[in-house]
Design an enzyme around this catalytic site. Structure first.
Site, PDB file in Angstrom:
ATOM      1  N   LYS A 195      59.267  48.298 -69.489  1.00 35.12           N
ATOM      2  CA  LYS A 195      58.366  47.547 -69.708  1.00 35.12           C
ATOM      3  C   LYS A 195      57.019  48.344 -69.508  1.00 35.12           C
ATOM      4  CE  LYS A 195      55.741  44.615 -68.187  1.00 35.12           C
ATOM      5  NZ  LYS A 195      54.250  44.786 -68.712  1.00 35.12           N
ATOM      6  N   GLY A 248      52.617  50.502 -59.899  1.00 30.07           N
ATOM      7  CA  GLY A 248      51.363  49.546 -60.101  1.00 30.07           C
ATOM      8  C   GLY A 248      50.799  49.106 -58.616  1.00 30.07           C
ATOM      9  N   THR A 250      50.283  47.190 -55.468  1.00 31.01           N
ATOM     10  CA  THR A 250      50.953  46.874 -53.929  1.00 31.01           C
ATOM     11  C   THR A 250      51.458  45.446 -53.892  1.00 31.01           C
ATOM     12  OG1 THR A 250      50.012  48.666 -52.605  1.00 31.01           O
ATOM     13  CG2 THR A 250      50.792  46.656 -51.208  1.00 31.01           C
ATOM     14  N   GLU A 251      50.310  44.718 -54.420  1.00 27.41           N
ATOM     15  CA  GLU A 251      50.558  43.049 -54.509  1.00 27.41           C
ATOM     16  C   GLU A 251      51.658  42.979 -55.496  1.00 27.41           C
ATOM     17  OE1 GLU A 251      46.961  41.723 -56.285  1.00 27.41           O
ATOM     18  OE2 GLU A 251      47.518  39.683 -56.012  1.00 27.41           O
ATOM     19  N   GLY A 253      54.013  45.034 -56.266  1.00 26.64           N
ATOM     20  CA  GLY A 253      55.204  45.787 -55.847  1.00 26.64           C
ATOM     21  C   GLY A 253      55.840  44.682 -54.706  1.00 26.64           C
ATOM     22  N   GLU A 270      55.968  52.665 -56.547  1.00 28.87           N
ATOM     23  CA  GLU A 270      54.975  53.945 -56.382  1.00 28.87           C
ATOM     24  C   GLU A 270      53.776  52.966 -56.441  1.00 28.87           C
ATOM     25  OE1 GLU A 270      52.121  55.871 -57.282  1.00 28.87           O
ATOM     26  OE2 GLU A 270      52.938  56.739 -59.054  1.00 28.87           O
ATOM     27  N   CYS A 304      46.205  56.645 -58.716  1.00 26.99           N
ATOM     28  CA  CYS A 304      46.768  55.843 -57.563  1.00 26.99           C
ATOM     29  C   CYS A 304      46.325  56.883 -56.264  1.00 26.99           C
ATOM     30  CB  CYS A 304      48.213  55.708 -57.454  1.00 26.99           C
ATOM     31  SG  CYS A 304      49.133  57.135 -58.111  1.00 26.99           S
ATOM     32  N   GLU A 402      41.779  49.145 -52.796  1.00 27.51           N
ATOM     33  CA  GLU A 402      41.956  49.945 -53.744  1.00 27.51           C
ATOM     34  C   GLU A 402      41.042  49.632 -54.867  1.00 27.51           C
ATOM     35  OE1 GLU A 402      45.844  50.400 -56.109  1.00 27.51           O
ATOM     36  OE2 GLU A 402      45.468  52.354 -55.871  1.00 27.51           O
TER      37      GLU A 402
END
Ligand code: NDP
Length: 500
Positions: A195, A248, A250-251, A253, A270, A304, A402
């Protein structure tokens, strides 16, 4: 269908590709979304529509997973040797190489990055990643295990493909992220539903055409464009997906982990970073200054591992700040296709508002802008000036979160105690990467040990190779990309024990 505005500087193959109808690759066929819906993809340099793309949703994810399952359980892929998989991956890399210029143009138009950067970095690296990972296809094996009480049993391990893999990638290096994900999964013998990010689906869709041309069996690679909340979430939660790999925020993730819990599929992540660049008083300042500037400004700060927190010893801080500021001022911001451009627009209107929102929050919180901080008004594109902040506090949002844009916070340190410097550098929820700039070898390696991050660069930043594991401590992720380590994301160990 929206009117698509093409740039007259594009080569004929790129213009032809962009003018095509963009569908989903499922089971080796280009198909419309089950809903018939499409969504617009924007050119970030102008804010105009670049292409309309089929919008995958849950039903398309179901179709793609069914195709990947069939290909994994009963297709020719399963019976291929590692050498045959390797050959297909090298063929794909060769085709990419033949179309390098076209991919560079697509990437520049879709993501906004300078064409010259896509030409020397994104596309050649994607090629290298497929070749490197192709080599692993013939080298994945188990071990014979010596028993503690020898004689009666023989034990060995097999490493088998993890199965059907869902992969969800972001927009900052669209083609390269596709290569980072597809490469190891295919080498391991998995089948994939990829995706791609809604902002930048085009290079992966073109890659899908090359995957067909290379001759991969049907269903081995399925490529879906669509939104994260719908297609991405359905893929992460799908009960017939064995493993999900995500790059992508962290949220998101954390949402992936929740979605994956239904069938306890394997998860690798990651995620974000807030990486420190640490310049000691004894560093080679002539190298450290452009190094620190490029650590944050490369790819518009949309990395990142961007060096978004710059710490310099007080003995050199003024020089470093002045030097990085001068580097920032030199950067020519403009459309990616313009040969004089050093830095293109950020990827989307949403990202533009996010980055400028962070800049405003820094100002509100009392940080001082040394250079930049303004929007660049150019042709409706999403341009942001390279920005240097100082006089920040460790608790400010711009220091902790970030930003994913060309914004760096620079602060001096006056400590000689490496452990305290390490604690300051480690003081975020992330732990992806860090760089240390010093001529003192022993200090450099001591700092490497003290930093809680998956990568530490010494006298360099943003240096990658397909052989080097990459990933994060703390909330920067689970597992590693690249190198031999990534293969454990895509393989299961089986222990076989025989009574003798
Ligand atoms: P996201 O984390 O939202 O997007 C990354 C990928 O995840 C995209 O393919 C996205 O799809 C997909 N996605 C989004 N929501 C879900 C969901 N609920 N379930 C499954 N997949 C989902 O990043 P954004 O693009 O929103 O960027 C926001 C911030 O994230 C950036 O400012 C940056 O800080 C960080 N980021 C970090 C990256 C990194 O490499 N560490 C890369 C990109 C962003 P879609 O795009 O279609 O919504």
């Amino acid at each position: 269908m929206a009117t698509v505005a093409l740039d007259s500087r594009l080569s004929r193959p790129t213009a032809a590709f962009l003018s095509r109808t963009h569908k989903l690759l499922i089971d080796n066929e280009w198909v419309s979304a089950a809903s018939g819906k499409t969504f617009p993809v924007y050119n970030p340099a102008t804010g105009t529509v670049l292409a309309d793309v089929a919008e995958a949703d849950k039903e398309d994810v179901n179709r793609a997973v069914r195709a990947a399952r069939r290909a994994f359980d009963s297709g020719p892929w399963r019976r291929m040797t590692g050498a045959q998989r390797n050959r297909l991956m090298w063929k794909l890399a060769d085709l990419l190489e033949q179309h390098l210029e076209e991919f560079a143009e697509i990437e520049s138009m879709d993501n906004g990055k300078p064409l010259a950067v896509a030409r020397v970095a994104d596309v050649p690296f994607a090629i290298e990643w497929f070749r490197y990972m192709g080599g692993w296809a013939t080298k994945i094996g188990g071990t014979t295990i010596p028993w503690s009480a020898p004689g009666d049993f023989l034990s060995y391990t097999l490493r088998e493909p993890a199965g059907v893999v869902g992969q969800i990638i972001p927009w900052n290096f669209p083609l390269l992220m596709a290569a980072w994900k597809l490469g190891p999964a295919l080498a391991a013998g998995c089948t994939v539903v990829l995706k791609v990010a809604e902002q930048t689906p085009l290079s992966a869709l073109r890659l899908g055409e090359l995957i067909q041309e290379a001759g991969f069996p049907a269903g081995v690679v399925n490529i879906l464009a669509g939104y994260g909340e719908t297609a991405g979430a359905a893929l992460a939660a799908h009960p017939d997906v064995d493993k999900v790999a995500f790059t992508g925020s962290t949220e998101v993730g954390k949402l992936i982990v929740q979605a994956a819990s239904g069938n306890l599929k394997r998860v690798s992540l990651e995620l974000g970073g807030k990486s420190p660049t640490i310049v000691f008083g004894d560093a080679d300042i002539e190298r450290a200054i452009p190094g620190a500037a490029s650590a944050i400004f490369f790819n518009h700060g949309q990395c990142c591992c961007a060096g978004s927190r710059l710490y310099a010893h007080k003995s050199v801080f003024d020089r470093v700040l002045e030097g990085v500021t001068a580097e920032a001022k030199k950067i020519r911001v403009g459309p990616g296709l313009d040969p004089s451009t050093d830095m293109g627009p950020v990827v989307s209107d949403e990202q533009y508002r996010r980055v400028t929102g962070y800049i405003e929050s820094g100002v509100r919180d009392g940080a001082q802008i040394v250079t930049g901080g303004r929007k660049v008004d150019q042709n409706g594109g999403y341009f942001v000036e390279p920005t240097v902040f100082t006089n920040t506090q460790p608790t400010m949002k711009i220091v902790q979160e970030e930003i994913f844009g060309p914004v760096v916070c620079a602060e001096p340190f006056d400590d000689a105690d490496l452990e305290r410097i390490g604690r300051q550098a480690n003081d975020t929820l992330y732990g992806l990467a860090a760089s240390v700039w010093t001529k003192d070898l022993s200090k450099a390696h001591k700092m490497a040990g003290l930093l809680r991050s998956g990568t530490v660069w010494i006298n360099c930043h943003n240096v990658f190779d397909p052989s080097l594991p990459f990933g994060g401590y703390k909330q920067s992720g689970w597992g590693r990309e690249n190198g031999a380590e990534v293969l454990s994301n895509y393989t299961e160990f089986k222990t076989v024990t025989a009574r003798l």
